[in-house]
Motif scaffolding. Structure first.
Motif, PDB file in Angstrom:
ATOM      1  N   SER A  38      -3.670  -0.278  -7.648  1.00  0.00           N
ATOM      2  CA  SER A  38      -4.138   0.538  -8.776  1.00  0.00           C
ATOM      3  C   SER A  38      -2.991   1.073  -9.641  1.00  0.00           C
ATOM      4  O   SER A  38      -3.209   1.405 -10.794  1.00  0.00           O
ATOM      5  CB  SER A  38      -4.969   1.713  -8.261  1.00  0.00           C
ATOM      6  N   THR A  87       1.104   3.612  -2.053  1.00  0.00           N
ATOM      7  CA  THR A  87       0.539   4.843  -2.616  1.00  0.00           C
ATOM      8  C   THR A  87      -0.371   5.552  -1.603  1.00  0.00           C
ATOM      9  O   THR A  87      -1.092   6.480  -1.957  1.00  0.00           O
ATOM     10  CB  THR A  87      -0.284   4.534  -3.886  1.00  0.00           C
ATOM     11  N   THR A 102       0.193   7.214   4.565  1.00  0.00           N
ATOM     12  CA  THR A 102       1.138   6.653   5.539  1.00  0.00           C
ATOM     13  C   THR A 102       2.292   5.965   4.796  1.00  0.00           C
ATOM     14  O   THR A 102       3.425   5.973   5.270  1.00  0.00           O
ATOM     15  CB  THR A 102       0.446   5.632   6.463  1.00  0.00           C
ATOM     16  N   GLY A 134      -5.653  12.416   7.955  1.00  0.00           N
ATOM     17  CA  GLY A 134      -6.082  11.321   8.829  1.00  0.00           C
ATOM     18  C   GLY A 134      -7.130  10.441   8.173  1.00  0.00           C
ATOM     19  O   GLY A 134      -7.286   9.271   8.534  1.00  0.00           O
ATOM     20  N   GLY A 149       0.823  -1.218   0.000  1.00  0.00           N
ATOM     21  CA  GLY A 149       0.000   0.000   0.000  1.00  0.00           C
ATOM     22  C   GLY A 149       0.851   1.259   0.000  1.00  0.00           C
ATOM     23  O   GLY A 149       0.572   2.220   0.725  1.00  0.00           O
ATOM     24  N   GLY A 187      -7.013   9.579   5.055  1.00  0.00           N
ATOM     25  CA  GLY A 187      -6.404   8.820   3.958  1.00  0.00           C
ATOM     26  C   GLY A 187      -6.515   9.538   2.618  1.00  0.00           C
ATOM     27  O   GLY A 187      -7.159  10.583   2.494  1.00  0.00           O
ATOM     28  N   ARG A 188      -5.881   8.925   1.601  1.00  0.00           N
ATOM     29  CA  ARG A 188      -5.757   9.550   0.286  1.00  0.00           C
ATOM     30  C   ARG A 188      -6.895   9.143  -0.648  1.00  0.00           C
ATOM     31  O   ARG A 188      -7.102   9.764  -1.694  1.00  0.00           O
ATOM     32  CB  ARG A 188      -4.403   9.107  -0.301  1.00  0.00           C
ATOM     33  N   THR A 189      -7.615   8.088  -0.264  1.00  0.00           N
ATOM     34  CA  THR A 189      -8.729   7.622  -1.089  1.00  0.00           C
ATOM     35  C   THR A 189      -9.778   8.731  -1.181  1.00  0.00           C
ATOM     36  O   THR A 189     -10.111   9.363  -0.176  1.00  0.00           O
ATOM     37  CB  THR A 189      -9.327   6.359  -0.442  1.00  0.00           C
ATOM     38  N   LEU A 235      -2.248  -0.673   4.405  1.00  0.00           N
ATOM     39  CA  LEU A 235      -3.516  -0.983   3.729  1.00  0.00           C
ATOM     40  C   LEU A 235      -4.690  -0.714   4.663  1.00  0.00           C
ATOM     41  O   LEU A 235      -4.528  -0.663   5.876  1.00  0.00           O
ATOM     42  CB  LEU A 235      -3.516  -2.461   3.328  1.00  0.00           C
TER      43      LEU A 235
HETATM   44  N1  NAP Z   1      -3.938   8.447   7.602  1.00  0.00           N
HETATM   45  C1  NAP Z   1      -3.571   8.390   8.878  1.00  0.00           C
HETATM   46  O1  NAP Z   1      -3.345   9.417   9.522  1.00  0.00           O
HETATM   47  C2  NAP Z   1      -3.419   7.053   9.558  1.00  0.00           C
HETATM   48  C3  NAP Z   1      -2.863   7.025  10.838  1.00  0.00           C
HETATM   49  C4  NAP Z   1      -2.708   5.802  11.492  1.00  0.00           C
HETATM   50  C5  NAP Z   1      -3.095   4.624  10.873  1.00  0.00           C
HETATM   51  N2  NAP Z   1      -3.663   4.687   9.639  1.00  0.00           N
HETATM   52  C6  NAP Z   1      -4.041   3.394   9.030  1.00  0.00           C
HETATM   53  O2  NAP Z   1      -3.039   3.084   8.070  1.00  0.00           O
HETATM   54  C7  NAP Z   1      -3.619   2.442   6.933  1.00  0.00           C
HETATM   55  C8  NAP Z   1      -3.346   3.292   5.694  1.00  0.00           C
HETATM   56  O3  NAP Z   1      -3.947   4.548   5.899  1.00  0.00           O
HETATM   57  P1  NAP Z   1      -3.787   5.754   4.860  1.00  0.00           P
HETATM   58  O4  NAP Z   1      -4.600   6.855   5.427  1.00  0.00           O
HETATM   59  O5  NAP Z   1      -2.358   5.992   4.578  1.00  0.00           O
HETATM   60  O6  NAP Z   1      -4.521   5.114   3.577  1.00  0.00           O
HETATM   61  P2  NAP Z   1      -4.865   5.753   2.166  1.00  0.00           P
HETATM   62  O7  NAP Z   1      -4.038   6.980   1.956  1.00  0.00           O
HETATM   63  O8  NAP Z   1      -6.330   5.848   2.036  1.00  0.00           O
HETATM   64  O9  NAP Z   1      -4.346   4.602   1.185  1.00  0.00           O
HETATM   65  C9  NAP Z   1      -4.845   3.291   1.208  1.00  0.00           C
HETATM   66  C10 NAP Z   1      -3.878   2.369   0.462  1.00  0.00           C
HETATM   67  O10 NAP Z   1      -4.437   1.070   0.426  1.00  0.00           O
HETATM   68  C11 NAP Z   1      -4.442   0.586  -0.911  1.00  0.00           C
HETATM   69  N3  NAP Z   1      -5.679  -0.192  -1.088  1.00  0.00           N
HETATM   70  C12 NAP Z   1      -6.948   0.230  -0.878  1.00  0.00           C
HETATM   71  N4  NAP Z   1      -7.809  -0.786  -1.052  1.00  0.00           N
HETATM   72  C13 NAP Z   1      -7.070  -1.872  -1.385  1.00  0.00           C
HETATM   73  C14 NAP Z   1      -7.387  -3.232  -1.693  1.00  0.00           C
HETATM   74  N5  NAP Z   1      -8.647  -3.669  -1.695  1.00  0.00           N
HETATM   75  N6  NAP Z   1      -6.369  -4.075  -1.979  1.00  0.00           N
HETATM   76  C15 NAP Z   1      -5.100  -3.648  -1.989  1.00  0.00           C
HETATM   77  N7  NAP Z   1      -4.748  -2.363  -1.710  1.00  0.00           N
HETATM   78  C16 NAP Z   1      -5.708  -1.499  -1.408  1.00  0.00           C
HETATM   79  C17 NAP Z   1      -4.362   1.806  -1.805  1.00  0.00           C
HETATM   80  O11 NAP Z   1      -3.565   1.378  -2.858  1.00  0.00           O
HETATM   81  P3  NAP Z   1      -3.869   1.413  -4.400  1.00  0.00           P
HETATM   82  O12 NAP Z   1      -5.127   2.212  -4.646  1.00  0.00           O
HETATM   83  O13 NAP Z   1      -2.641   1.993  -4.997  1.00  0.00           O
HETATM   84  O14 NAP Z   1      -4.030   0.010  -4.746  1.00  0.00           O
HETATM   85  C18 NAP Z   1      -3.571   2.798  -0.936  1.00  0.00           C
HETATM   86  O15 NAP Z   1      -2.188   2.630  -1.111  1.00  0.00           O
HETATM   87  C19 NAP Z   1      -5.134   2.316   7.234  1.00  0.00           C
HETATM   88  O16 NAP Z   1      -5.393   1.066   7.772  1.00  0.00           O
HETATM   89  C20 NAP Z   1      -5.367   3.407   8.271  1.00  0.00           C
HETATM   90  O17 NAP Z   1      -6.447   3.129   9.119  1.00  0.00           O
HETATM   91  C21 NAP Z   1      -3.818   5.862   8.963  1.00  0.00           C
END
Ligand code: NAP
Length: 342
Positions: free
Chosen positions: A39, A13, A16, A185, A11, A187-189, A78
């Motif tokens: 993706s 992209t 985090t 917080g 994950g 995420g990038r989605t 992820l």
């Molecule tokens: N953001 C924060 O501040 C934060 C803090 C602590 C913990 N977290 C946790 O850390 C994790 C990542 O958070 P984030 O905010 O960095 O996420 P994010 O920016 O929304 O990115 C999600 C990632 O997961 C991949 N992904 C999504 N669905 C998928 C699937 N079905 N199969 C494979 N890959 C998939 C996407 O990759 P592609 O689209 O490239 O495939 C992307 O790289 C989450 O579990 C979140 O709860 C986040």
């Protein structure tokens, strides 16, 4: 010079993920061997994040291809549910896994399944997973094979509260954690509620009371600290900034803010990433963003009012990728601050 440990990132992209890549690319004891994306597989990482090009670049591989890559340690950035599934092949091969999602954070699978509305795919592994809050689980982290990195809001609430619940739980009547997070917080989605026009010049509460998924994680860890069941009210808010969390925590207790500060300050006297601040110098986001620090101060408590703890951290660093690297340093016996002091 000793051999570097080899790292895979699932994950890459994600927000985090790119933060982790920035930290690990500069880490003297770690070498990133693969970065996966569903993706963007086949594209260069610098095609997704152009700013990373001079620091580190690679061709992104699919989650399936990543399973064939031999590495010492895998970080998963992820979403929950997907994370445990994709980590399992590595765990089964004996690769150490650091999971940033919630999938391995709960000791009771029923709590996870109730709050995350998903059947856990690897309940048998939960007893082996170590909760990665270094200030409280350092010994267990050193031997962890599955490391559950804590939630971002959770870290900002637990760090000021755990020492209090460990030492004076019977004198705490109730706790309300009122937290504000920057938009990264979420995420990038893409989501409508995090679009620029929805968040800019705006400020909103969401999932307030006892609804947000970080609540049971806070309650689990506070209950372990207290040695009795603990519940709390948790109200998160979305701040129109990119990054950072500020938690204002109201603690109804018979002891003073000065005594609380004394307990927490003694508990963290040797901690490299906790800074106790004076009540005249309350933590704010500028003090912590882009760092692995959590800044804490105590105030209030006069005339029967609650004591108020203020804690600030960067959700992507101490709340996620920085804490994950801190955990990796402990797991591999590296100095804990390696790659994190800046
Ligand atoms: N953001 C924060 O501040 C934060 C803090 C602590 C913990 N977290 C946790 O850390 C994790 C990542 O958070 P984030 O905010 O960095 O996420 P994010 O920016 O929304 O990115 C999600 C990632 O997961 C991949 N992904 C999504 N669905 C998928 C699937 N079905 N199969 C494979 N890959 C998939 C996407 O990759 P592609 O689209 O490239 O495939 C992307 O790289 C989450 O579990 C979140 O709860 C986040």
């Amino acid at each position: 010079m000793t051999k570097k440990i080899t790292i895979g990132i699932l994950g890459g992209t994600s927000y985090t993920g790119i933060e982790l890549i920035r930290l690990l690319a500069c880490h003297e004891k770690a070498e990133i061997c693969f970065v996966s994306s569903r993706s963007s597989a086949g594209e260069r990482l610098s095609g997704v994040f152009p700013e990373i090009k001079s620091l580190f670049d690679t061709v992104l591989i699919s989650p399936d291809e990543s399973k064939t890559k031999p590495v010492d340690c895998v970080f998963s950035c992820l979403p929950h549910a997907v994370s445990a599934e994709l980590c399992m092949p590595f765990i089964n091969k004996g690769v150490r896994v650091i999971d940033l999602s919630a999938d391995f954070r709960f000791k009771n699978p029923a709590v996870y399944e109730t709050w995350y509305k998903h059947k856990h795919p690897a309940v048998h592994l939960l007893p082996d997973a170590v909760y990665g809050l270094p200030e409280h689980y350092r010994k267990q982290i050193a031997g962890a094979k599955i490391l559950a990195n804590p939630g971002c809001y959770v870290t900002s609430v637990l760090l000021p509260l755990i020492p209090l619940f460990k030492t004076m739980s019977s004198r705490i009547e109730w706790v309300i954690a009122d937290s504000k997070s920057g938009v990264s917080g979420a995420g990038r989605t893409l989501r409508l509620d995090t679009h620029f026009c929805e968040t800019n010049e705006n400020f909103s509460a969401y999932s307030i009371g006892h609804v947000h998924r970080h609540t049971p994680e806070m309650e689990q860890e506070l209950s372990f600290a207290a040695g009795r069941p603990v519940t709390l009210t948790f109200s998160p808010h979305l701040l129109p900034v990119n990054r950072g969390i500020l938690s204002t925590i109201y603690i109804k207790t018979s002891i003073s803010a000065q005594e609380c500060a004394g307990i927490v300050s003694a508990a963290y006297a040797r901690e490299p990433f906790i800074r106790l601040r004076d009540e005249k110098d309350l933590p704010n986001l500028h003090m912590v963003v882009f760092t692995n620090y959590c800044d804490i101060a105590f105030t209030g408590g006069d005339n029967g009012h609650p004591v108020i703890a203020v804690a600030a951290l960067d959700n992507l660093i101490k709340g996620a990728s920085g804490q994950a690297v801190q955990n990796m340093n402990i797991m591999y016996g590296f100095p804990e601050t390696t790659g994190l002091l800046r």
